[in-house]
Structures are given as C-alpha cells and as structure tokens.
Enzyme design. Sequence first.
Site, PDB file in Angstrom:
ATOM      1  N   LYS B  95       0.965  -1.576   0.122  1.00 19.87           N
ATOM      2  CA  LYS B  95       0.479  -0.055  -0.028  1.00 19.87           C
ATOM      3  C   LYS B  95       1.054   1.161  -0.232  1.00 19.87           C
ATOM      4  O   LYS B  95       0.611   2.504  -0.231  1.00 19.87           O
ATOM      5  CB  LYS B  95      -0.858  -0.162   1.448  1.00 19.87           C
ATOM      6  CG  LYS B  95      -2.115  -0.823   1.063  1.00 19.87           C
ATOM      7  CD  LYS B  95      -2.575  -0.754   0.595  1.00 19.87           C
ATOM      8  CE  LYS B  95      -4.060  -1.763   0.304  1.00 19.87           C
ATOM      9  NZ  LYS B  95      -5.439  -1.698  -0.512  1.00 19.87           N
ATOM     10  N   GLU B 117      -9.954   6.821   2.566  1.00 20.46           N
ATOM     11  CA  GLU B 117     -11.272   5.293   3.725  1.00 20.46           C
ATOM     12  C   GLU B 117     -10.284   4.654   3.738  1.00 20.46           C
ATOM     13  O   GLU B 117      -9.145   4.146   2.784  1.00 20.46           O
ATOM     14  CB  GLU B 117     -12.032   5.561   2.417  1.00 20.46           C
ATOM     15  CG  GLU B 117     -11.453   3.791   0.978  1.00 20.46           C
ATOM     16  CD  GLU B 117     -11.493   4.953   0.303  1.00 20.46           C
ATOM     17  OE1 GLU B 117     -10.873   5.751   0.220  1.00 20.46           O
ATOM     18  OE2 GLU B 117      -9.733   3.724  -0.005  1.00 20.46           O
ATOM     19  N   SER B 383       2.210  -9.633  -1.384  1.00 24.55           N
ATOM     20  CA  SER B 383       1.151  -8.076  -0.765  1.00 24.55           C
ATOM     21  C   SER B 383       1.370  -7.487   0.226  1.00 24.55           C
ATOM     22  O   SER B 383       2.044  -5.977   0.338  1.00 24.55           O
ATOM     23  CB  SER B 383      -0.095  -7.862  -1.592  1.00 24.55           C
ATOM     24  OG  SER B 383      -0.995  -8.974  -0.912  1.00 24.55           O
TER      25      SER B 383
HETATM   26  C1  LIG Z   1      -1.403  -6.883   2.269  1.00 24.66           C
HETATM   27  C2  LIG Z   1      -2.810  -6.933   1.277  1.00 24.66           C
HETATM   28  N1  LIG Z   1      -3.056  -7.298   0.234  1.00 24.66           N
HETATM   29  C3  LIG Z   1      -3.520  -6.968  -1.208  1.00 24.66           C
HETATM   30  C4  LIG Z   1      -5.079  -5.932  -0.981  1.00 24.66           C
HETATM   31  C5  LIG Z   1      -6.059  -6.222  -2.082  1.00 24.66           C
HETATM   32  O1  LIG Z   1      -6.132  -4.868  -2.322  1.00 24.66           O
HETATM   33  P1  LIG Z   1      -5.133  -5.144  -3.959  1.00 24.66           P
HETATM   34  O2  LIG Z   1      -6.054  -5.676  -4.470  1.00 24.66           O
HETATM   35  O3  LIG Z   1      -5.836  -3.504  -4.877  1.00 24.66           O
HETATM   36  O4  LIG Z   1      -3.967  -5.050  -3.734  1.00 24.66           O
HETATM   37  C6  LIG Z   1      -5.042  -5.534   0.627  1.00 24.66           C
HETATM   38  C7  LIG Z   1      -6.395  -4.530   1.100  1.00 24.66           C
HETATM   39  O5  LIG Z   1      -5.945  -3.861   1.703  1.00 24.66           O
HETATM   40  C8  LIG Z   1      -4.268  -5.700   1.182  1.00 24.66           C
HETATM   41  O6  LIG Z   1      -3.614  -4.751   2.689  1.00 24.66           O
END
Ligand SMILES: Cc1ncc(COP(=O)(O)O)c(C=O)c1O
Lengths: 255, 407
Positions: B95, B117, B383
């Site tokens: 993020k 948000e 992620s």
């Molecule tokens: C660690 C993590 N991965 C993935 C996501 C999903 O978001 P995005 O699909 O935008 O990558 C989030 C959302 O809060 C997250 O905290």
Amino acid sequence: MHILEEKIRKATAAGRPALIPFLTAGFPDRALFWPTLMELDENGADIIEIGVPFSDPVADGPVVEEASRRALSDGVNLRDILRELVERRGLIKAGVVLMGYLNPFLQYGLENLARDAEKGGVHGLIVPDLPFEESAPLRAALKERGIALIPLVGPNTGTERMLLYAADSQGYAYVVSVMGITGERADLAPQVAATMSRARAAFSLPLALGFGLREPAQLAALPPEARPDAVVFGSALLKHLDNGGSAEEFLARWK
Amino acid sequence: MSQSARYGIPDSRGFFGAYGGQYVPEAIKARLDELSRALDAALEDTSFQRELESLFVHYTGRPSPVFHCANLSERLGGAQIWLKREDLNHLGAHKINNTLGQCLLARRMGKKRVIAETGAGQHGVATAASAALMGLECTICMGEVDIERQHLNVIRMEMLGARVLPATSGQRTLKEAVDEALALWISDPDMFYVLGSAVGPHPYPYMVRRFQSVIGREARAQMLEELGRLPDVCLACVGGGSNAIGLFAGFLDDADVRLVGVEPGGRGTAYGEHAASLCLGEPGVLHGFHSYMIKDANGEAGCVYSISAGLDYPSVGPEHAQLKDQGRAEYVSVTDQEALEAFFALSRHEGVIPALESSHALAQAMKMAPGMSGDKALLVSLSGRGDKDVAQVAEMLREHKIRQPEV
Ligand SMILES: Cc1ncc(COP(=O)(O)O)c(C=O)c1O
C-alpha cells in the site's frame, strides 16, 4: 417547448418560483409514499422528483442517503416504481421526474427504461453519476420518447461544460447551490449568485436551484438576477416528513 | 518509468477497453479533471519521478527482494515457488508504494490536506504515514464497526498524526467510510483524496497502477538476474487489484508469461458468500467506474464476503476487466480454507507469516505447482505480512472454526 419547461414558465408568468419537491420512493414508508406524493401534487408542486433508491448514492447527503437505505431495506425498486406510476397515469398533475443513479437504470435496460417511463408518464430523468461524455445512449433513448435528461451543474462546473449541456438539453437545468453533495444548509453559499449568473448566460432553459433549500428567506437573500425559476427541496422536506410534518404544511411556506 | 505501448494506458475518457471511465457528478468530475492534469504533468517531470524513487529506496526500503521458497517447493514436488516480498516494505504491505506517490502529488498540487477511506486500516495507516512524512494534514474515514474491529490500526493512525473520523451511517463499514470521505473531499478544494486501490473513476486506476508498477518492474529484473529467464506464471491476489496490476505491469508485454489474478472465493460460489467480482460478477457501474461487479437483480451493489478484510470489495479495477476479456490474464478464486492452508504452510515451512490477502495468491500457486515440472517458476506477489491477521486466526483456532493443518 418541453412540458417540464412549460410548467416552470407558467409559474414564472404567475410571478412565483416553480416548486419542485424531491421525495425518495418508498418514503416515509411504502404505505405513505403515494398519499404523500399526491398531497404534494394537490398542494402546489409544479414538478415532483421521485428518488430511485441506490446503495451508493455518491451525490447525496446523509438525509437522502438514509431515506434511500431505508427504502432499499423495504424492498423498493425501480421496477415497482415504474409499475406503480403506470397504474397512476393521468392522476398526477405535476410534471414527474425520476432521479436515480446509473446502475439500476443499466440493469433495467435503457430501452426498457425509456419505454416504461413513457408509459408511466415520466417527463424527465436526472442521473447524477452520468456526465455528458457518457450520456449519449441514454440521451438518445429518452429523446425518442420526449423524455428530458436534466443536466445537473454546480459551482465548479466550468462555463464550457455548461455550454456542452446547454446545446443538448430540454426541460430545465438543475443548479446545485453548494459545492458537493445534497443536504440542508443554513445559508446559501456565497458563490451561488455567481454560479446562477454563469448558468443564466449558458442556458436558455429555466433554472432550478436545489440542495439546501428550506425556506423562502434564503432566496430573498439572493440578488434578483441570481434568483432561480424553480426551487428544489429534498433533505429539508424529507426531514420535515420524518418528524411527522405534512407535505401540505411544507409547501405552504413557499406559497 | 517505461510503459508498455499496448497495455495500461486508458483512452482520453479514462476507459480500458469497455471499462473504467468517469461516472461521477459534475462536482466530482471537475476535481478529477484537475487531478488528471496534475498527474500527467508529474509523470512527465523527472524531478517528481526521482523524488518518488528516492523515497522508495530510503523510506520504503525498496527494492523488495524476491525469495525462492525452496522448502515449500520441495514438499509440493513440482514448479518452484518464488515470492515478491512486498511484505518487507515499510509498514508491511504494498500500500505504501501508492500512498507515497499520491501524497507527493498532493503536495506538488499545493494541497494542504489529504483524506482517505479505510476498511481494515492498512490503507489508512499507509496514508497517515505518508502524510506525516510530507507535512500534510490527514483525515481517515473509517466505519464505526471497523474502528472497533481494528483498534490497533486506529491507534497507529492517531500516533502518526491522523484524525480518524468514524462513519456512523448504514452498515458503518467501508462503504460508508467512502461516502463520508467523498463528502468531505468535494466540499474542500484544498483537499486531496488518496484512494487505496486501482479502482474508482479515472484517473485513479491509472494513477494507482503507475505507482504500483514498481513491483513488476523490479520483479522482472530480479527474476532475470536470479534465473536468467522470466517466471512462467505470475500470481497475485485481487481485491481492488492494485498489487496484482502492479505485478502484471512488468510482464504484460511478455506474452509467454501467464498472469493469474486470484479472487476471494470465501465460503463458496453462492451469492453473498464470496467477493469474486471477475469470476462471478457481471459488468456494471459502481463508485464511478464501469467494471465487473457483484450486484443484485436490481443493480444494487451486492453483498460480499471474504475471510480477509482487504479483499471483500464488490467491484474490481477496470484494467483487470479488460485483461480478462482480452484473455491476457486469467482470474480464478480460492476459498477461505485454501487461503488458510497457504497461510499456515508458508509460516511453518518458510518462516514467513503472510497476510490473509496474499495467502490467496499463494494458495493458487500451491495448487498449480504439483502439476508442473521442477524447472518451471511461479512468482507470487506476497503483498503484505500477516501480523495484522494473527489475532483473527488465533481466535478462529480457539473457537474451533478452523484447524491448524498437521505438519
Ligand atoms: C496485504 C494486502 N494485500 C492485498 C490487498 C488487496 O488490495 P489490492 O487488490 O488493491 O492489492 C490488501 C488490501 O487491504 C492488503 O492489505
């Protein structure tokens, strides 16, 4: 001249602003909605805007949003609204405008919507989340049936964009009085006079002013050239009704 | 930043093929147009790029490494699983790549305040930190229910100087937080809206993709360095789709690399039990853009569910919708249970506790690996780290809602 424009011009000729109450479908509850709407109709509404509830009303303030949420949880939907309008066709004297967000209209099908809206005696549509660039398919479907797609402009709408709408609009232009979303405001924002004069220059259609209107004194505070041809009340009316007030009382303030 | 000529650039009205656009009231449209102009100018300006890249290195700790899961791959007996370690970023998720970019842009535009948000709090924390760094006043809107559920993140945001504003209407969760934040944003011209995923009206999906594309750019070079070739498959979880589009961006022009987006399959394919917008949804307009979405028969935003708070969104970034229709990327879903198994496996065999969101991508890789030969490589976007999910998983174990798999 489009019938919505006619309704407003008639009020102007009588030396008063046309009155456009906004009522969320299914408000204050399913049983009272139609009687309330008919009461508005009998007590001087020139045009009535019916709000089609939507789960994510990005342009609405808390009062309309809450009304929308309540209506949804009571199962109010576009199909029923249109069906009930067809059943009441010819009974409503005022012009009828549906205000709603795009996705329920898309889901219904734009052609079906135009056809059933015409059957139900709907004269206009307001779709806040449909900017001019994306409006061609709906605009075309409505035009064929004489239904106006009412433009919605505000303080940060540039003059070129107003002209873009002006070139292809009927009925009236809806000017929002404050930056942002609907809701009742104590004072009309100072910029409203400037917005109204810009809109006056851009549109040959009558102008309706909305968002935040509660009482006639708010209009009297505007310079004469910035006064609208019609006034729209949403949040203030919904609140009044929710507190047990009647439609007749509310409109009486404006007569 | 190098950009593919074929992919990732929306048309002048903000469409990726049939998806995206700006389905917003005029009051918002004017603000989006202002943002588009500022973004285009910033992306052309090498000093903006240099400043962002410098923050990526010195603040975020980039480049994030790629890591070969030798133990897990051996146990599965098949393709080699690699991780792109976005969990090692400052604050523990991808993020921050996006919030740094947007806050830097906000400052460049002369904005005094930012607003965002947040659902689970991850995006809120990243925004609060980025705003603190750039000297911007920060407001985070969060549903009252989420404030209770994610108390630790609320404390973090407040320590970082943000004001956390409870959204008290309706369901009191993410959707209401978005409404509240939008209302404040529209009424304040000095405010910048920091959006947390590759969703929303143009230019947000494009902007978020540009800032997150650092993931794929690094990963491509790193895999070439490690293996002397590209991975065979890239996988990422898809909520709004920002980490996925960030990873995919690096490989879209490499036609031989399969791209797999993994959606939350929740408890099953029945309505209300999942949030798999691409796999099970249909095109529609929500929150200002056209994409695949989960909706009811009347076109209202549908009910969604996932074990992970970061994935339960009823729509998905428009570029993913285009990639699905083009067949350039595939979208699949994995269940809560499969994601949990991956969560435990990575913790136990590699000593890395993954976020439940990222565990979805890993679960899909673990399904695919055994059917592929040992010389193939699967690259998974990890992620985020799982610290934020540990308490939730522990509680589910305690209440016997789940069982920890045996070693
Ligand atoms: C660690 C993590 N991965 C993935 C996501 C999903 O978001 P995005 O699909 O935008 O990558 C989030 C959302 O809060 C997250 O905290």
